[in-house]
Design a protein around this motif. Structure first.
Motif, PDB file in Angstrom:
ATOM      1  N   HIS A  65      40.765  40.128 -16.078  1.00 42.32           N
ATOM      2  CA  HIS A  65      41.389  40.335 -17.385  1.00 42.32           C
ATOM      3  C   HIS A  65      41.067  39.227 -18.390  1.00 42.32           C
ATOM      4  CE1 HIS A  65      43.292  43.736 -15.631  1.00 42.32           C
ATOM      5  NE2 HIS A  65      44.097  43.936 -16.655  1.00 42.32           N
ATOM      6  N   PHE A  66      41.271  37.983 -17.985  1.00 46.05           N
ATOM      7  CA  PHE A  66      41.086  36.862 -18.911  1.00 46.05           C
ATOM      8  C   PHE A  66      39.906  35.968 -18.523  1.00 46.05           C
ATOM      9  CE2 PHE A  66      45.904  37.346 -19.462  1.00 46.05           C
ATOM     10  CZ  PHE A  66      45.760  38.105 -20.611  1.00 46.05           C
ATOM     11  N   THR A  67      38.983  36.518 -17.738  1.00 44.07           N
ATOM     12  CA  THR A  67      37.857  35.701 -17.278  1.00 44.07           C
ATOM     13  C   THR A  67      36.585  36.026 -18.044  1.00 44.07           C
ATOM     14  OG1 THR A  67      37.390  37.344 -15.578  1.00 44.07           O
ATOM     15  CG2 THR A  67      38.725  35.468 -14.928  1.00 44.07           C
ATOM     16  N   PRO A  68      35.620  35.124 -18.182  1.00 45.54           N
ATOM     17  CA  PRO A  68      35.711  33.696 -17.877  1.00 45.54           C
ATOM     18  C   PRO A  68      36.942  33.117 -18.578  1.00 45.54           C
ATOM     19  CG  PRO A  68      33.466  34.277 -18.469  1.00 45.54           C
ATOM     20  CD  PRO A  68      34.300  35.493 -18.727  1.00 45.54           C
ATOM     21  N   CYS A  69      37.703  32.307 -17.844  1.00 43.87           N
ATOM     22  CA  CYS A  69      39.059  31.948 -18.270  1.00 43.87           C
ATOM     23  C   CYS A  69      39.140  31.534 -19.728  1.00 43.87           C
ATOM     24  CB  CYS A  69      39.604  30.862 -17.373  1.00 43.87           C
ATOM     25  SG  CYS A  69      39.815  31.498 -15.716  1.00 43.87           S
ATOM     26  N   LYS A  70      40.060  32.198 -20.452  1.00 41.17           N
ATOM     27  CA  LYS A  70      40.108  31.987 -21.893  1.00 41.17           C
ATOM     28  C   LYS A  70      40.921  30.774 -22.268  1.00 41.17           C
ATOM     29  CE  LYS A  70      44.156  34.517 -23.361  1.00 41.17           C
ATOM     30  NZ  LYS A  70      44.815  34.755 -24.626  1.00 41.17           N
ATOM     31  N   ASP A  71      41.811  30.310 -21.391  1.00 42.51           N
ATOM     32  CA  ASP A  71      42.586  29.110 -21.696  1.00 42.51           C
ATOM     33  C   ASP A  71      43.070  28.477 -20.389  1.00 42.51           C
ATOM     34  OD1 ASP A  71      44.592  30.843 -20.904  1.00 42.51           O
ATOM     35  OD2 ASP A  71      45.437  31.084 -22.911  1.00 42.51           O
ATOM     36  N   ILE A  72      43.781  27.364 -20.539  1.00 42.37           N
ATOM     37  CA  ILE A  72      44.186  26.618 -19.346  1.00 42.37           C
ATOM     38  C   ILE A  72      45.093  27.466 -18.456  1.00 42.37           C
ATOM     39  CG2 ILE A  72      45.476  24.580 -18.551  1.00 42.37           C
ATOM     40  CD1 ILE A  72      44.541  23.221 -21.184  1.00 42.37           C
ATOM     41  N   ARG A  73      45.987  28.196 -19.095  1.00 43.27           N
ATOM     42  CA  ARG A  73      46.927  28.990 -18.298  1.00 43.27           C
ATOM     43  C   ARG A  73      46.219  30.090 -17.505  1.00 43.27           C
ATOM     44  NH1 ARG A  73      52.015  30.386 -21.859  1.00 43.27           N
ATOM     45  NH2 ARG A  73      53.390  28.875 -20.892  1.00 43.27           N
ATOM     46  N   SER A  74      45.252  30.728 -18.114  1.00 45.03           N
ATOM     47  CA  SER A  74      44.502  31.753 -17.375  1.00 45.03           C
ATOM     48  C   SER A  74      43.771  31.109 -16.203  1.00 45.03           C
ATOM     49  CB  SER A  74      43.473  32.438 -18.268  1.00 45.03           C
ATOM     50  OG  SER A  74      43.999  32.691 -19.515  1.00 45.03           O
ATOM     51  N   ALA A  75      43.241  29.917 -16.453  1.00 42.90           N
ATOM     52  CA  ALA A  75      42.524  29.220 -15.382  1.00 42.90           C
ATOM     53  C   ALA A  75      43.457  28.912 -14.219  1.00 42.90           C
ATOM     54  CB  ALA A  75      41.905  27.932 -15.925  1.00 42.90           C
ATOM     55  N   GLU A  76      44.707  28.575 -14.550  1.00 37.10           N
ATOM     56  CA  GLU A  76      45.682  28.293 -13.486  1.00 37.10           C
ATOM     57  C   GLU A  76      45.983  29.560 -12.675  1.00 37.10           C
ATOM     58  OE1 GLU A  76      46.879  25.334 -12.885  1.00 37.10           O
ATOM     59  OE2 GLU A  76      46.403  24.219 -14.715  1.00 37.10           O
ATOM     60  N   LEU A  77      46.069  30.693 -13.384  1.00 39.11           N
ATOM     61  CA  LEU A  77      46.359  31.959 -12.700  1.00 39.11           C
ATOM     62  C   LEU A  77      45.217  32.331 -11.756  1.00 39.11           C
ATOM     63  CD1 LEU A  77      47.914  34.144 -15.575  1.00 39.11           C
ATOM     64  CD2 LEU A  77      49.109  32.896 -13.775  1.00 39.11           C
ATOM     65  N   VAL A  78      43.994  32.202 -12.260  1.00 41.50           N
ATOM     66  CA  VAL A  78      42.831  32.537 -11.426  1.00 41.50           C
ATOM     67  C   VAL A  78      42.755  31.585 -10.231  1.00 41.50           C
ATOM     68  CG1 VAL A  78      40.320  32.686 -11.368  1.00 41.50           C
ATOM     69  CG2 VAL A  78      41.563  33.600 -13.331  1.00 41.50           C
ATOM     70  N   LYS A  79      43.103  30.333 -10.474  1.00 44.72           N
ATOM     71  CA  LYS A  79      43.059  29.352  -9.376  1.00 44.72           C
ATOM     72  C   LYS A  79      44.050  29.751  -8.272  1.00 44.72           C
ATOM     73  CE  LYS A  79      42.992  24.398  -8.542  1.00 44.72           C
ATOM     74  NZ  LYS A  79      44.120  24.290  -7.606  1.00 44.72           N
ATOM     75  N   LYS A  80      45.169  30.299  -8.702  1.00 43.36           N
ATOM     76  CA  LYS A  80      46.156  30.751  -7.728  1.00 43.36           C
ATOM     77  C   LYS A  80      45.563  31.839  -6.813  1.00 43.36           C
ATOM     78  CE  LYS A  80      51.080  31.008  -7.951  1.00 43.36           C
ATOM     79  NZ  LYS A  80      52.288  31.298  -8.679  1.00 43.36           N
ATOM     80  N   LEU A  81      44.816  32.749  -7.421  1.00 40.82           N
ATOM     81  CA  LEU A  81      44.163  33.803  -6.628  1.00 40.82           C
ATOM     82  C   LEU A  81      43.124  33.198  -5.697  1.00 40.82           C
ATOM     83  CD1 LEU A  81      43.368  36.728  -9.135  1.00 40.82           C
ATOM     84  CD2 LEU A  81      45.466  36.272  -7.895  1.00 40.82           C
ATOM     85  N   ARG A  82      42.324  32.288  -6.261  1.00 41.12           N
ATOM     86  CA  ARG A  82      41.249  31.668  -5.484  1.00 41.12           C
ATOM     87  C   ARG A  82      41.827  30.922  -4.282  1.00 41.12           C
ATOM     88  NH1 ARG A  82      39.380  28.712  -9.392  1.00 41.12           N
ATOM     89  NH2 ARG A  82      37.845  30.170 -10.227  1.00 41.12           N
ATOM     90  N   ASP A  83      42.864  30.125  -4.526  1.00 40.38           N
ATOM     91  CA  ASP A  83      43.481  29.356  -3.437  1.00 40.38           C
ATOM     92  C   ASP A  83      44.054  30.280  -2.366  1.00 40.38           C
ATOM     93  OD1 ASP A  83      42.809  27.119  -4.826  1.00 40.38           O
ATOM     94  OD2 ASP A  83      44.838  26.679  -5.562  1.00 40.38           O
ATOM     95  N   PHE A  84      44.713  31.331  -2.811  1.00 39.39           N
ATOM     96  CA  PHE A  84      45.311  32.279  -1.864  1.00 39.39           C
ATOM     97  C   PHE A  84      44.217  32.939  -1.028  1.00 39.39           C
ATOM     98  CE2 PHE A  84      47.006  36.423  -0.604  1.00 39.39           C
ATOM     99  CZ  PHE A  84      48.276  36.096  -0.148  1.00 39.39           C
ATOM    100  N   SER A  85      43.117  33.298  -1.713  1.00 39.01           N
ATOM    101  CA  SER A  85      42.050  34.007  -0.997  1.00 39.01           C
ATOM    102  C   SER A  85      41.415  33.103   0.057  1.00 39.01           C
ATOM    103  CB  SER A  85      40.994  34.503  -1.975  1.00 39.01           C
ATOM    104  OG  SER A  85      40.196  33.426  -2.411  1.00 39.01           O
ATOM    105  N   ARG A  86      41.315  31.810  -0.256  1.00 40.14           N
ATOM    106  CA  ARG A  86      40.739  30.895   0.744  1.00 40.14           C
ATOM    107  C   ARG A  86      41.678  30.733   1.927  1.00 40.14           C
ATOM    108  NH1 ARG A  86      38.109  26.726  -3.568  1.00 40.14           N
ATOM    109  NH2 ARG A  86      36.437  28.150  -4.158  1.00 40.14           N
ATOM    110  N   ARG A  87      42.941  30.644   1.606  1.00 37.71           N
ATOM    111  CA  ARG A  87      43.914  30.410   2.666  1.00 37.71           C
ATOM    112  C   ARG A  87      44.028  31.609   3.606  1.00 37.71           C
ATOM    113  NH1 ARG A  87      50.015  28.539   1.902  1.00 37.71           N
ATOM    114  NH2 ARG A  87      50.531  28.488   4.125  1.00 37.71           N
TER     115      ARG A  87
END
Ligand code: SF4
Lengths: 165, 422
Positions: B64-86
Motif C-alpha cells: 500500500h505505502f511502499t516504497p515506504c512513503k514516510d517513517i511511519r509506513s517504514a515502521e509498519l513494513v518493518k513489523k511485517l518483515r520482523d514477523f516474517s523472519r521470526r
C-alpha cells in the motif's frame, strides 16, 4: 449488558474511507485513529460527542475496505454501539471480532439525531427515551452470541485453541 | 450446490452447507498487507501466541505505502518483515513485491477450489480462478494465522449470466461497472456473485480478475467464475505441471440461487463511474466533456500486463495532454518487466507518462499521485468514494485502461475511438 447514550445519525452507505481516511492508516494507534473518526463526513463529531454516545446509520454501514481501523476508531472514540439498517459484511465481522457492539434493525430509520436511547442486549430491546417508543431486534445467531460473550474473536481463540495446547 | 457451497462444504468437512449457516472452515492461504498486517500481528502477540499454523500458507505483502512513503509506513513494513523472519512466513521485499491481488495469482499461490482469506477487501479477486476468496479483518487474520481456520456465514448465490457479443473497447471493467450500476453498491451484500454465460466463457483471465475484484463494490462476500480451459491455460503458465483438481468445480444444475439476472452485453458501451460511488456508471459518451487533471492506470483492478497493453495501444495515437499528469503503475515487478520487454514502457514514456514502481499508491490516496482540492482524475482503480485519491473535494472517475488513456490524451473524459479512429 445495557447501554445508554445520545444518538448521532448518519445516512446510507457510509464507507470506511468516511469513517477513517486512508491517509491515517500509517498508524495502528487506536487513540490517534479515534481523533480522525468520521472526519470527512462530520468533522465536528468527535469533539462534540460524549463517551457512550450511539451511532445510528442507514443501509450498508461500513462498506468499502476491510480496514479494521474503522471499527477501532469508532470504539476508541467512545461510541458504545452502532445501530444500522444494515451493515457491510466485513465491517460487521470486524466489529464483532473486536468487541464493538452492533445492532442491525430496520427500526434505525425511525431514530433521529439527538435521541436518547437505552439498549438492552439480552432482551434485544432499544428504548427511545426521547420519542417514548421501543424497538425490538432478533438478536444474534448462537455462534455470534458465543463470540460476543467471550469478548471478541481473539479471546475466543485463546479459550478454544491456546489454553488447550 | 453452487461452486461456492461446494468449496465451503469441503473446507468445513461437511457433506453440504446451506446459505445462512455458520461454519468454521480451514484456510489454504492467509494474506495481509502493510496496513492490515501490523494490526493482525499486534493481536497475535497480544494473546501470547507463539507459533503460526503453517508458515507456507501465510503471506505478507507490503504494497500500500511502499516504497515506504514516510517513517511511519517504514515502521509498519518493518513489523511485517520482523514477523516474517521470526515465523518463517512469506514476505515480499521491494524488488519482488507487487500489488497483492496481482502478485499472488502470478506466483501460482492461488488455485481453483481453494479457500483464501485476506485482510483486504479486494481479496475476492481470486474468485476469477475458481477459488473461494474473501476479504476479512486484521483480527480474523490473527486468528487464522494461529488456528488455520476462519468463521464464515455461508452466502447465498446471486447468478449473473452474460449473453451477446462484447463491443470493441468493452472489457471486464465495463462489464462489472455496468453490473454494479444495475444492482447498486449493496445489491449483492452478504452474497456470492457467480459470473457465468457465453461472454464469460470466452473472457480473458485478466478481465475475469477485474470482474471478481470488484464484486466487493456490490457488497458481495465473493465473486466466482467456474474454472475452465482459460483458467487451466493461465495456471499452467504460472505453476509447473499444474493439473486441475478437484474436477467437480461447477455449480450443479439444480443449485439454488437467491437471485439471477441475465445481462445483454451487446448493449454495453465503455463505462465510466461518476463519483462518489462505483455504482454510478454511465456510458463514456455521456461524459466526454468533463475536464481532468490526472490519469492513473494501475491497481489490483487494471494494472496487469494486458491492461497496460491496451493503454499503450491508445498512446500510440497521441501524447498526454499538456494539462494532464498520467501515472502508469505496473501491478507487479513481473508486469513491469514484461512491459519493458514488450516496449510498452517505451510507448508510455514517449507519450509523456510517468512510471511508478508497483504500489497501490494513489488508488487509496496514499502516495505517488495524491489529488489536490478540486482536482479531477480518471483512474482504472475500483473506488471513487469521496476523497479516495486525496482531498475530500477531489473527484475520481473509474474507467477501463483504453478510456483512461484516451482521456489522458484529450485532457477530458474521452472515448477511445476519438483517439484511435478519429
Ligand atoms: S490497488 Fe487499491 S484497491 Fe487494490 S489493494 Fe491496493 S489500495 Fe486496495
Amino acid at each position: 449488558m445495557m447501554v445508554k447514550g445520545k444518538v448521532w445519525k448518519l445516512g446510507n452507505h457510509v464507507n470506511t474511507d468516511d469513517i477513517i481516511a486512508a491517509r491515517y492508516l500509517n498508524t495502528t494507534d487506536s487513540q490517534e485513529l479515534a481523533t480522525h473518526c468520521l472526519e470527512t463526513l462530520r468533522p465536528e463529531l468527535v469533539q462534540k460527542m460524549e463517551p457512550g454516545d450511539i451511532l445510528v446509520a442507514g443501509e450498508n454501514f461500513g462498506c468499502g475496505s476491510s480496514r479494521e481501523h474503522a471499527p477501532i476508531a469508532i470504539k476508541a472514540a467512545g461510541f458504545s454501539l452502532v445501530i444500522a439498517v444494515s451493515f457491510a459484511r466485513i465491517f460487521l465481522r470486524n466489529a464483532i471480532n473486536i468487541g464493538l457492539p452492533v445492532v442491525e434493525t430496520s427500526e434505525a430509520k425511525r431514530i433521529r439525531e439527538g435521541d436518547l436511547l437505552e439498549v438492552d442486549f439480552e432482551a434485544g430491546m432499544i428504548k427511545n427515551l426521547t420519542q417514548n417508543s421501543q424497538y425490538f431486534w432478533s438478536g444474534y445467531p448462537p455462534f455470534l452470541q458465543e463470540l460476543i460473550k467471550c469478548g471478541g474473536l481473539m479471546k475466543w481463540v485463546r479459550k478454544k485453541y491456546i489454553k488447550s495446547e | 450446490m453452487t461452486i461456492t457451497e461446494k468449496i465451503l462444504a469441503h473446507h468445513s468437512h461437511q457433506e453440504k452447507v446451506t446459505p445462512g449457516e455458520f461454519i468454521e472452515a480451514s484456510v489454504d492461504l492467509v494474506l495481509a498487507n502493510d496496513v492490515t498486517g501490523p494490526l493482525a500481528i499486534q493481536e497475535f502477540e497480544k494473546i501470547g501466541a507463539t507459533k503460526v499454523f503453517n508458515p507456507a500458507k501465510i503471506v505478507l505483502v507490503p504494497d500500500h505505502f511502499t516504497p515506504c512513503k514516510d517513517i511511519r509506513s517504514a515502521e509498519l513494513v518493518k513489523k511485517l518483515r520482523d514477523f516474517s523472519r521470526r515465523y518463517q512466513v512469506r514476505f515480499f521485499e521491494i524488488g519482488q513485491v507487487g500489488i497483492e491481488h496481482a502478485l499472488l495469482p502470478e506466483l501460482g499461490l492461488v488455485q481453483p477450489g481453494q479457500l483464501v482469506i485476506g485482510a483486504d477487501s479486494h481479496t475476492c479477486t481470486y474468485g476469477a480462478l475458481g477459488a473461494f476468496a474473501t476479504g476479512v479483518g486484521s483480527t480474523d487474520v490473527a486468528a487464522a494465522m494461529i488456528t488455520g481456520r476462519i468463521w464464515l456465514r455461508v452466502p447465498a448465490t446471486f447468478k449473473f449470466t452474460y449473453h451477446g457479443q462484447r463491443q470493441r473497447w468493452v472489457g471486464g471493467k465495463d462489464l462489472i461497472l455496468y453490473t454494479i450500476s444495475r444492482i447498486g453498491v449493496d445489491g449483492a451484500r452478504y452474497q456470492t456473485m457467480e459470473f457465468t454465460g457465453p461472454v464469460i466463457d470466452s473472457l480473458p483471465i485478466d478481465d475475469r480478475f477485474t470482474m471478481a475484484n470488484m464484486a466487493i463494490e456490490a457488497g458481495a462476500k465473493n465473486g466466482i467464475i467456474a474454472p475452465d480451459e482459460i483458467t487451466l491455460t493461465y495456471l499452467k503458465s504460472v505453476i509447473t505441471a499444474f493439473k486441475m483438481e478437484p474436477a467437480d468445480l461447477r455449480s450443479d444444475l439444480d443449485s439454488i440461487y437467491c437471485q439471477q439476472i441475465e445481462i445483454d452485453v451487446n448493449q454495453i458501451e465503455p463505462q465510466i463511474a461518476v463519483p462518489p460511488l462505483p455504482s454510478n456508471s454511465r456510458s463514456v459518451r455521456e461524459l466526454t466533456g468533463t475536464r481532468i487533471d490526472q490519469v492513473v492506470i494501475g491497481s489490483c483492478t487494471n494494472g496487469r500486463l494486458s491492461d497496460l497493453e491496451k493503454a499503450a495501444a491508445v498512446f500510440l495515437h497521441g501524447k498526454v495532454h499538456p494539462e494532464v499528469r498520467t501515472i502508469i503503475i505496473p501491478a507487479t515487478q513481473n508486469v513491469y518487466y514484461q512491459a519493458v520487454k514488450k516496449g510498452l514502457i517505451d510507448t508510455f514514456l514517449t507519450a509523456g507518462c510517468v512510471i511508478s514502481p508497483p504500489t497501490c499508491g494513489p488508488c487509496l490516496g496514499g502516495h505517488m499521485g495524491v489529488l489536490a482540492k478540486g482536482e479531477v482524475a480518471v483512474a482504472t482503480t475500483n473506488r471513487n468514494f469521496v476523497g479516495r485519491m486525496g482531498h475530500p473535494e477531489s473527484l475520481v472517475y473509474l474507467a477501463n485502461p483504453e478510456v483512461a488513456a484516451a482521456s489522458a490524451i484529450k485532457g477530458r473524459i474521452a472515448h477511445p475511438e476519438e483517439v484511435v479512429n478519429p
